[in-house]
Design an enzyme around this catalytic site. Sequence first.
Site, PDB file in Angstrom:
ATOM      1  N   SER A 196     101.429  18.757-102.403  1.00  0.00           N
ATOM      2  CA  SER A 196     100.307  18.750-101.461  1.00  0.00           C
ATOM      3  C   SER A 196      99.190  17.876-102.033  1.00  0.00           C
ATOM      4  CB  SER A 196      99.836  20.187-101.192  1.00  0.00           C
ATOM      5  OG  SER A 196      98.763  20.209-100.275  1.00  0.00           O
ATOM      6  N   HIS A 223     102.427  17.855 -97.772  1.00  0.00           N
ATOM      7  CA  HIS A 223     101.490  18.312 -96.747  1.00  0.00           C
ATOM      8  C   HIS A 223     100.666  17.117 -96.281  1.00  0.00           C
ATOM      9  CE1 HIS A 223     101.516  22.657 -98.571  1.00  0.00           C
ATOM     10  NE2 HIS A 223     102.658  22.323 -98.002  1.00  0.00           N
ATOM     11  N   ASP A 319     102.587  27.288-101.464  1.00  0.00           N
ATOM     12  CA  ASP A 319     103.757  26.860-100.702  1.00  0.00           C
ATOM     13  C   ASP A 319     104.820  26.338-101.666  1.00  0.00           C
ATOM     14  OD1 ASP A 319     105.420  26.215 -98.579  1.00  0.00           O
ATOM     15  OD2 ASP A 319     104.532  24.222 -98.318  1.00  0.00           O
TER      16      ASP A 319
END
Length: 377
Positions: A196, A223, A319
């Site tokens: 991310s 992301h 995540d």
Amino acid sequence: MAIKVLVVDDSSFFRRRVSEIINSESRLEVIDVAVNGKEAVEKAARLKPDVITMDIEMPVMDGISAVREIMANNPVPILMFSSLTHDGAKATLDALDAGALDFLPKKFEDIARNRDEAVTLLQQRVLSIASKKMFLRRPAAPRPAPTTSIAASSSLSQERAAATSPLGNRPSTAVSAATRFKASGKKYQLTAIGTSTGGPVALQKILTKLPVNYPHPIVLIQHMPATFTAAFASRLNSLCKIEVKEAEDGDMLRPGVAYLAPGGKQMMLDGRPGAARLRIIDGGDRMNYKPCVDVTFGSAAKIFGDKVLSMILTGMGADGREGARMLKQAGATIWAQDEESCVVYGMPQAVAKAGISTEDLPLERIAERMLVEVGLA
């Protein structure tokens, strides 16, 4: 002492809005604003802010030029704001190349479920990069357009084609100090990487070091907004020996090809080893992230089991932890980027603290470690 923030934007409305959000967090303080890149360069030198938020499109001097000037003379963590357009995506990637650490869409409510979440998102992004001066880089040279010349594209295409030919010459895969690493002896059929915040730079560092004959497919989950992933995949493809593409529904996985999950969707694997394909689905509104590392990792565990080499790189949140847990239960290998080399030590910390990752690696050596593990070094 509060973190000092300089807000840079040519819109008085946006300057006021961003300043109000930042000042509502007690650990942050907007010390001044600037209306263009030239003013930002001057105030960065004079005021020595801890963080700068920077628009891209401004008069007098644009945000990308300002980032280069600031990084060359008074390096400071910079959070970019950009439009959710293809051109905005390309400009944002240019800003990251120039040394900015992170970015948000200018309409950051578009990636949040409500106003409170949007406020928290901006505050967290500023806080997360505030202490990351160790990651500040000298600016990259301005990128010409198009990103890759026709000759370079032809050369890469020929090299990729040669790698799939029985007569293709195997390129050199020598890496420095590779003897420090020892291959586990496991056999792999898939590499999976999730990341991310800080991921675009991290992925570029890793993927550009992989040879054209990398032995199996790579799935990438970053992301990123929907309009950004195509531009990011295109940029990586122009820089790497391996092929990099934005994943499409029905893509058959091929060795030496990296598939970037499209923003705003979920990427899953279907089929069986040797004949696996990608499924790109909406995934519903219940998921916090689209794309979500957990979703892709979980489906990889079901299809490939212990034949997955997986990594969690820099990023905010957790995540990837549950997907990595599923991979570990299936016997797969999970590595995490170490804290020192992360822009944000969130996602890697989550898998490390849970005892899921088996190795914590500095970013600069992840590609080297991969090559040793898959037998190319």
